[in-house]
Design an enzyme around this catalytic site. Structure first.
Site, PDB file in Angstrom:
ATOM      1  N   CYS A   1       0.838  -1.200   0.000  1.00 28.40           N
ATOM      2  CA  CYS A   1       0.000   0.000   0.000  1.00 28.40           C
ATOM      3  C   CYS A   1       0.879   1.258   0.000  1.00 28.40           C
ATOM      4  O   CYS A   1       1.832   1.356   0.770  1.00 28.40           O
ATOM      5  CB  CYS A   1      -0.905  -0.011   1.229  1.00 28.40           C
TER       6      CYS A   1
ATOM      7  N   CYS B   1      -0.032   4.895   6.900  1.00 30.80           N
ATOM      8  CA  CYS B   1      -0.699   4.726   8.201  1.00 30.80           C
ATOM      9  C   CYS B   1       0.270   3.998   9.150  1.00 30.80           C
ATOM     10  O   CYS B   1       0.688   2.867   8.868  1.00 30.80           O
ATOM     11  CB  CYS B   1      -1.985   3.926   8.058  1.00 30.80           C
TER      12      CYS B   1
ATOM     13  N   CYS C   1      -0.106   0.259  10.506  1.00 28.30           N
ATOM     14  CA  CYS C   1      -0.492  -0.789   9.556  1.00 28.30           C
ATOM     15  C   CYS C   1       0.726  -1.465   8.929  1.00 28.30           C
ATOM     16  O   CYS C   1       1.601  -0.801   8.362  1.00 28.30           O
ATOM     17  CB  CYS C   1      -1.379  -0.188   8.471  1.00 28.30           C
TER      18      CYS C   1
ATOM     19  N   CYS D   1     -16.740 -10.038   6.067  1.00 30.23           N
ATOM     20  CA  CYS D   1     -16.107  -8.750   5.794  1.00 30.23           C
ATOM     21  C   CYS D   1     -14.886  -8.963   4.901  1.00 30.23           C
ATOM     22  O   CYS D   1     -14.044  -9.816   5.192  1.00 30.23           O
ATOM     23  CB  CYS D   1     -15.643  -8.110   7.101  1.00 30.23           C
TER      24      CYS D   1
ATOM     25  N   CYS E   1     -19.705  -6.856   4.155  1.00 31.63           N
ATOM     26  CA  CYS E   1     -19.094  -5.551   4.406  1.00 31.63           C
ATOM     27  C   CYS E   1     -17.788  -5.502   3.619  1.00 31.63           C
ATOM     28  O   CYS E   1     -17.080  -6.510   3.540  1.00 31.63           O
ATOM     29  CB  CYS E   1     -18.830  -5.387   5.899  1.00 31.63           C
TER      30      CYS E   1
ATOM     31  N   CYS F   1     -19.778   1.382   8.312  1.00 33.36           N
ATOM     32  CA  CYS F   1     -19.055   0.777   9.424  1.00 33.36           C
ATOM     33  C   CYS F   1     -17.781   1.591   9.601  1.00 33.36           C
ATOM     34  O   CYS F   1     -16.980   1.701   8.670  1.00 33.36           O
ATOM     35  CB  CYS F   1     -18.725  -0.674   9.090  1.00 33.36           C
TER      36      CYS F   1
ATOM     37  N   ARG G   1     -18.678  -3.169  18.118  1.00 35.01           N
ATOM     38  CA  ARG G   1     -17.863  -4.400  18.048  1.00 35.01           C
ATOM     39  C   ARG G   1     -16.605  -4.284  18.903  1.00 35.01           C
ATOM     40  O   ARG G   1     -15.888  -3.276  18.814  1.00 35.01           O
ATOM     41  CB  ARG G   1     -17.452  -4.641  16.580  1.00 35.01           C
TER      42      ARG G   1
HETATM   43  S1  SF4 Z   1      -4.614   1.110   6.722  1.00 30.15           S
HETATM   44 FE1  SF4 Z   1      -2.896   0.050   5.709  1.00 30.15          FE
HETATM   45  S2  SF4 Z   1      -3.802  -0.768   3.823  1.00 30.15           S
HETATM   46 FE2  SF4 Z   1      -5.215   0.793   4.581  1.00 30.15          FE
HETATM   47  S3  SF4 Z   1      -4.616   2.704   3.586  1.00 30.15           S
HETATM   48 FE3  SF4 Z   1      -3.496   2.656   5.519  1.00 30.15          FE
HETATM   49  S4  SF4 Z   1      -1.514   1.688   5.014  1.00 30.15           S
HETATM   50 FE4  SF4 Z   1      -2.911   1.238   3.333  1.00 30.15          FE
END
Ligand code: SF4
Length: 383
Positions: free
Chosen positions: A77, A81, A84, A121, A153, A213, A287
């Site tokens: 990705c 974030c 993540c 999901c 979802c 959600c 949840r």
């Molecule tokens: S949470 Fe992870 S997969 Fe989703 S946009 Fe952010 S870095 Fe990318």
């Protein structure tokens, strides 16, 4: 409603007023929220849990919705974030793969159905889905709906209204896109997209007629104020479903130190936070999501008072408890999983008041395993 009213007799006046507001689907104010979150987390914890439970039972009775998650596209990705393992900035040793085939997605849906899941999901890593990914997911979702009838979802990053409309037409029930934290804290955890873009995606889903959600990750160094801000923002959006995740630090990620209000996250703090979300979003499906096993620990049964839903079989990148222990947890809490149809055969013994231990009856047990069972009070493998 009658039950809730009669059970309110045991609550002090302030909590009784909060329960009455919750039953009317009204949120508590900021000042009350602050008072409930700050201070000694153990002080008056159980009356608060009881109050949140009365509101939850008003809207959902004693039913618990079980969700099963399939990471249909993993890793690579371009976003940053910090929590993540799929981010461009993470060194976490994850298994990256392209969008799964329809057969794989359907096979996982069959597993979800067989394990008694209420909702299936699906999650795609990435900034947002391409047109061809939407084509593929439209095809998969319509077949999941027609073959298994499961609630669905999808979590697929940022999305505009036209893509959301196509997913809705295919039968998608909900779109997931978490706010993750408050607007003011958001730049600390992500700089490649904004909080406002996340909110826009949720509005696009709403405009397309999809359920929304959206939730939070607790433990990324936020304050009580950030938690309250997020809960209020989700109320403003009217999120139908709110996953409260507790940070699972993955080595290689930027956000690793699990902290809330500058201190460690404890089961009592996690439970209070779940109660707060119920009191601000009384009618939402709430949840206890990722990290319940590690952070709520022995409070997981109690957490089913404010929460009415959980995941089985793990999360995007981490393992969680399996279906049998989740069902046992639900039964032990005096509640029932919500099935769309009859209960799966393999679970009936647990649901009828048996125990997960009963499922080992047919195993050939070694003497060390039998000794362990005796310690747990099981006298013979036939019991
Ligand atoms: S949470 Fe992870 S997969 Fe989703 S946009 Fe952010 S870095 Fe990318």
């Amino acid at each position: 409603m009658t039950t809730a009213t009669s059970e309110m007799n045991g609550l002090d006046e302030r909590l009784a007023r909060i329960v009455a507001m919750g039953i009317a689907d009204e949120a508590i104010d900021r000042e009350t929220a602050r008072m409930l979150l700050d201070g000694d987390p153990h002080e008056d914890l159980w009356p608060l849990v009881h109050a949140a439970g009365l509101i939850r039972r008003h809207f959902y009775g004693d039913l618990v919705r079980v969700h099963r998650l399939n990471n249909v596209k993993s890793g690579a990705c371009p976003e940053d974030c910090g929590y993540c393992g799929q981010s461009k900035d993470s060194d976490a040793p994850i298994q990256a793969y392209k969008l799964q085939s329809k057969d794989s997605i359907l096979a996982e849906a069959a597993q979800a159905k067989a394990s008694g899941a209420f909702r299936y999901c699906m999650a795609l890593a990435g900034t947002g889905p391409t047109d061809s990914e939407i084509d593929h997911m439209v095809d998969c979702i319509s077949e999941v709906k027609s073959k298994f009838g499961l609630e669905t979802c999808l979590s697929a990053g940022l999305m505009d209204e036209s893509k959301a409309h196509r997913l809705k037409a295919a039968g998608l029930d909900r779109l997931n896109h978490n706010l993750n934290t408050s607007e003011s804290m958001y730049p600390e955890i992500c700089t490649t997209h904004t909080y406002a873009q996340r909110v826009e995606t949720l509005h696009a889903a709403k405009s397309a007629g999809l359920g929304v959600c959206s939730g939070i990750i607790v433990g990324m160094g936020e304050t009580s104020e950030d938690i309250i801000e997020t809960a209020l923002a989700l109320r403003e959006i009217r999120a139908e479903s709110i996953p409260v995740n507790f940070l699972l630090p993955i080595e290689g990620n930027r956000v690793l130190d699990v902290r809330h209000n500058g201190a460690a996250l404890t089961p009592a703090v996690c439970l209070r936070i779940l109660c707060l979300f119920r009191l601000i979003n009384p009618s939402a499906e709430l949840r206890m999501a990722a990290g319940r096993e590690q952070h709520l620990r022995s409070f997981q049964s109690a957490a089913l008072e404010p929460a009415n839903s959980l995941f089985i079989d793990g999360y995007l990148l981490t393992k969680g408890s399996g279906v049998e222990s989740a069902m046992q947890l639900i039964v032990d809490a005096g509640m029932k999983p919500e099935f769309d149809g009859p209960a799966p055969k393999g679970l009936r013994e647990i649901l009828d008041g048996g125990t997960a231990y009963a499922t080992i009856k047919d195993e050939k047990l070694s003497e060390p395993k039998l000794a362990k069972l005796r310690v747990r009070g099981v006298e013979s493998k036939e019991c």
